[in-house]
Design a protein around this motif. Sequence first.
Motif, PDB file in Angstrom:
ATOM      1  N   ASP A  58       0.841  -1.196   0.000  1.00  0.00           N
ATOM      2  CA  ASP A  58       0.000   0.000   0.000  1.00  0.00           C
ATOM      3  C   ASP A  58       0.876   1.245   0.000  1.00  0.00           C
ATOM      4  N   PHE A  59       0.539   2.144  -0.929  1.00  0.00           N
ATOM      5  CA  PHE A  59       1.274   3.401  -1.045  1.00  0.00           C
ATOM      6  C   PHE A  59       0.536   4.447  -0.222  1.00  0.00           C
ATOM      7  N   LEU A  60       1.126   4.834   0.905  1.00  0.00           N
ATOM      8  CA  LEU A  60       0.491   5.749   1.851  1.00  0.00           C
ATOM      9  C   LEU A  60       1.257   7.056   1.908  1.00  0.00           C
ATOM     10  N   ILE A  61       0.501   8.154   1.823  1.00  0.00           N
ATOM     11  CA  ILE A  61       1.076   9.495   1.948  1.00  0.00           C
ATOM     12  C   ILE A  61       0.677  10.045   3.301  1.00  0.00           C
ATOM     13  N   GLU A  62       1.661  10.409   4.111  1.00  0.00           N
ATOM     14  CA  GLU A  62       1.388  10.877   5.466  1.00  0.00           C
ATOM     15  C   GLU A  62       1.350  12.399   5.531  1.00  0.00           C
ATOM     16  N   GLY A  63       0.537  12.876   6.467  1.00  0.00           N
ATOM     17  CA  GLY A  63       0.434  14.308   6.712  1.00  0.00           C
ATOM     18  C   GLY A  63      -0.072  14.581   8.112  1.00  0.00           C
ATOM     19  N   ASP A  64       0.169  15.785   8.604  1.00  0.00           N
ATOM     20  CA  ASP A  64      -0.294  16.195   9.929  1.00  0.00           C
ATOM     21  C   ASP A  64      -1.545  17.045   9.777  1.00  0.00           C
ATOM     22  N   GLY A  65      -2.449  16.916  10.741  1.00  0.00           N
ATOM     23  CA  GLY A  65      -3.684  17.689  10.681  1.00  0.00           C
ATOM     24  C   GLY A  65      -4.248  17.955  12.050  1.00  0.00           C
ATOM     25  N   LYS A  66      -5.476  18.507  12.058  1.00  0.00           N
ATOM     26  CA  LYS A  66      -6.164  18.822  13.310  1.00  0.00           C
ATOM     27  C   LYS A  66      -7.632  18.472  13.184  1.00  0.00           C
ATOM     28  N   LEU A  67      -8.234  18.167  14.321  1.00  0.00           N
ATOM     29  CA  LEU A  67      -9.659  17.834  14.402  1.00  0.00           C
ATOM     30  C   LEU A  67     -10.427  19.100  14.747  1.00  0.00           C
ATOM     31  N   ARG A  68     -11.564  19.318  14.032  1.00  0.00           N
ATOM     32  CA  ARG A  68     -12.398  20.480  14.351  1.00  0.00           C
ATOM     33  C   ARG A  68     -13.831  20.209  13.926  1.00  0.00           C
ATOM     34  N   PRO A  69     -14.797  20.928  14.532  1.00  0.00           N
ATOM     35  CA  PRO A  69     -16.197  20.796  14.078  1.00  0.00           C
ATOM     36  C   PRO A  69     -16.336  21.312  12.643  1.00  0.00           C
ATOM     37  N   GLN A  70     -17.324  20.784  11.955  1.00  0.00           N
ATOM     38  CA  GLN A  70     -17.526  21.203  10.566  1.00  0.00           C
ATOM     39  C   GLN A  70     -18.075  22.617  10.491  1.00  0.00           C
ATOM     40  N   ASP A  71     -19.002  22.934  11.457  1.00  0.00           N
ATOM     41  CA  ASP A  71     -19.607  24.266  11.475  1.00  0.00           C
ATOM     42  C   ASP A  71     -18.817  25.154  12.431  1.00  0.00           C
ATOM     43  N   VAL A  72     -18.061  26.042  11.874  1.00  0.00           N
ATOM     44  CA  VAL A  72     -17.232  26.964  12.661  1.00  0.00           C
ATOM     45  C   VAL A  72     -17.395  28.357  12.071  1.00  0.00           C
ATOM     46  N   ALA A  73     -17.564  29.343  12.938  1.00  0.00           N
ATOM     47  CA  ALA A  73     -17.715  30.726  12.482  1.00  0.00           C
ATOM     48  C   ALA A  73     -16.782  31.609  13.290  1.00  0.00           C
ATOM     49  N   ASN A  74     -16.196  32.569  12.603  1.00  0.00           N
ATOM     50  CA  ASN A  74     -15.341  33.544  13.262  1.00  0.00           C
ATOM     51  C   ASN A  74     -16.164  34.737  13.713  1.00  0.00           C
ATOM     52  N   VAL A  75     -15.909  35.200  14.912  1.00  0.00           N
ATOM     53  CA  VAL A  75     -16.544  36.412  15.427  1.00  0.00           C
ATOM     54  C   VAL A  75     -15.548  37.545  15.259  1.00  0.00           C
ATOM     55  N   PHE A  76     -15.908  38.535  14.444  1.00  0.00           N
ATOM     56  CA  PHE A  76     -14.990  39.645  14.192  1.00  0.00           C
ATOM     57  C   PHE A  76     -15.725  40.955  14.378  1.00  0.00           C
ATOM     58  N   THR A  77     -14.989  42.016  14.503  1.00  0.00           N
ATOM     59  CA  THR A  77     -15.561  43.346  14.737  1.00  0.00           C
ATOM     60  C   THR A  77     -15.722  44.074  13.420  1.00  0.00           C
ATOM     61  N   GLU A  78     -16.761  44.921  13.370  1.00  0.00           N
ATOM     62  CA  GLU A  78     -16.986  45.752  12.191  1.00  0.00           C
ATOM     63  C   GLU A  78     -16.640  47.207  12.453  1.00  0.00           C
ATOM     64  N   ILE A  79     -16.124  47.475  13.658  1.00  0.00           N
ATOM     65  CA  ILE A  79     -15.786  48.845  14.015  1.00  0.00           C
ATOM     66  C   ILE A  79     -14.658  48.811  15.030  1.00  0.00           C
ATOM     67  N   GLU A  80     -13.858  49.851  15.028  1.00  0.00           N
ATOM     68  CA  GLU A  80     -12.776  49.931  16.006  1.00  0.00           C
ATOM     69  C   GLU A  80     -13.334  50.301  17.370  1.00  0.00           C
ATOM     70  N   GLY A  81     -12.627  49.874  18.420  1.00  0.00           N
ATOM     71  CA  GLY A  81     -13.057  50.216  19.768  1.00  0.00           C
ATOM     72  C   GLY A  81     -12.214  49.499  20.793  1.00  0.00           C
ATOM     73  N   THR A  82     -12.621  49.625  22.030  1.00  0.00           N
ATOM     74  CA  THR A  82     -11.977  48.964  23.153  1.00  0.00           C
ATOM     75  C   THR A  82     -12.994  48.079  23.839  1.00  0.00           C
ATOM     76  N   VAL A  83     -12.600  46.856  24.193  1.00  0.00           N
ATOM     77  CA  VAL A  83     -13.518  45.925  24.840  1.00  0.00           C
ATOM     78  C   VAL A  83     -13.929  46.520  26.178  1.00  0.00           C
ATOM     79  N   ASP A  84     -15.230  46.789  26.308  1.00  0.00           N
ATOM     80  CA  ASP A  84     -15.759  47.381  27.534  1.00  0.00           C
ATOM     81  C   ASP A  84     -16.339  46.311  28.462  1.00  0.00           C
TER      82      ASP A  84
END
Length: 710
Positions: free
Chosen positions: A433-459
């Motif tokens: 068997d010809f196997l190609i190895e690689g490193d990876g990570k486990l994560r949920p399929q549904d992932v969303a980034n929370v980002f800001t739409e305006i500059e400010g300071t965390v209050d």
Amino acid sequence: MSQVSPSSAAPDDDAIRRAKAEIESIVRQISELSRQDVSPDVYYEEFLNKVVSALQAPGGAIWTVSETGQMQLGYQINLRQTGLAENPIAQEQHGRLLHRVLSAPVGPGFKEGLVAPPRSGFSAEGEVIDSASAEHLPANATDFLLVLAPVHNDQGAQGIVEVFQRPGARPAVQQGYLNFLLQVCQLAGDYLRGRRLAHLADKQGLWDQLESFTRLAHDRLDVKQSAFTIANEGRRLIGADRVTVAVGHGGRLKIQAISGQDVFDTRSNVSTLLTKVARAAAKTREDVWYTGDTSKLAPQVEKAIDAYVDESQTKAMAILPLVDRRGVDPEATEEDLRKGGRREGEVIGALIVEQMVDNRIADGFTQRVDVVRTHSETALGNALEHEGLFLMPVWKALGKSTWMFRRHTLPKTVLVTGLIVGAIAAALLVQKDFLIEGDGKLRPQDVANVFTEIEGTVDELHVTDDSLVEKGEVLVELKNIDLGKDLERTRGELNAANREYLEIDRQLTSQRSENLTPEERSQKQARRATLYEQLIASKAELALLEKKQQLLSVLSPMTGQVITSRVEERLENRPVNRGQVLMEIADPKGNWIVEVEMPDKRLGHITKAINDSPDKSVDVDFLLATTTDKTFTGKLTEKNIAASAEVRGDEGNTVLLTVEFDQSEFREAILDPKVGAEVKARVHCGRASIAYAYLHDLVDFIRMKVLFRL
């Protein structure tokens, strides 16, 4: 010592008895002195002082025989009082007298030593005659009674001890002087004999060391081994504190060996400065001897030595260029030069000899250095020529391998060769068997980034690590001082403009408006129109600012769980920029996937395997670092291969592969999966030979870096 005239009164009988009483003590002292290991200068001084003191004589002298057979003064007491220095004729007569004593036969029947009366000479038959008529014969032209005795060792007469005694003593006393002098001269002969034996022993030891050094220096044709041998064995032969060998061509010398050090740091300050010293001396092609003064050296050599001595505290050193003198003819003609001849050799290295404690040059030091240098030039020249031969490592390997084909080892060689050939054939023909190895990570399929739409300071931060959130829930509240100021300013401007607008509109529509002149009416109508436009712009600006103010509340884009670690530490009271990702929200209850970072150089094998597969997919086995007892299997299709490669970590350019797998089996085995858990993945790429399966990276490298360029 006080001046004593030879005309003084002869010693009385009491003085003679006292002298005889001291004979045994003086003889014992001289005997002990003769057994000591002292230099000849020290020995002669103490010996003559004891003899003169024992005989109560005004003075004396010790005459030695040089290697050329000439008489030379070893030590003297009051020799000037004899007057020989002012009378050349007397000197010649005295010299013949010394040679008479020195050449006198030794053995039974022959009389050793001589007592020469003042102003007397000796005929050819040995008769005493008047010194005035003995101008060309041995004679004592002084006013002293001269007592002379030879010093013998196993090589014959080596010198004469001469005592200047007062005249007038009885013949028996004079014979006593001579007998005493002959006795102590035998002890002096023992000293010379012992010193010669010690010299012969040292010389034999030196020859043994030289033989050992010569054999070891020429034993191997390896530059590094020869350099180490020269440094260590040469140090023993020379007797120096440290010997260093630098080797190279064209003045680019490098330190190859330092005596007493199997390993040394070539980048240290001492090694670097010593290399500069060797290179500077090699460029001048002249021997450099340093004993504390560099004023007479070449400027580049002086600078290099001063810097090195300041660092190493060396007291004395010699830097001797090593020159390959083979085939060198100083008298070569122009025709010889055209045929490849040489008038001077090439500098191939440098021999550096150092003294750390004393800057004095010991006897024989330079001679031993020259011997080591001569053999070093030959040994290093041969080693450099040998290592410079074309494909020398290959010839060495072939030469060492002949033992495999001898009669007793040939069957074993054939067996081992057969096994090696069989193993190579199996590696090329047997599939796996010809196997190609690689490193990876486990994560949920549904992932969303929370980002800001305006500059400010965390209050205010409403979530922590692993918090469960609903879609639209406020996660973070920001504050923006400039935005608050703009809101207050815009609201104030809007209210002021609205009041002025209403006032002007009331003036234009009330019954009093008839009292306005046409010009005033026109001005108020223009102002009202301006205020109306300002009101519209201010309301639009206020709406925009209020919308921005709403954006200060960062909402969750989905229902799920905060998977970003150390949220409070990363965000609390921190300024954030527009578009900055604050955290990640994932649905851990949904499907999970594995993202594998595969080096782009291996992607061709995976794409080919997918295209050759009937269902256009390949299996991927992966193992979680958190659960190593269970191997999972997933599927990889072409749509799950990222369209572009990116630089990720130490792997360089990688392509992201998304692997989907059976969620039910995964849930049964992993009750609490961890986001970002490390994964080892193997992509099935069909079958290939054993050799290619394990060495495909090497084959690809050769194809790209070697064969492609050809």
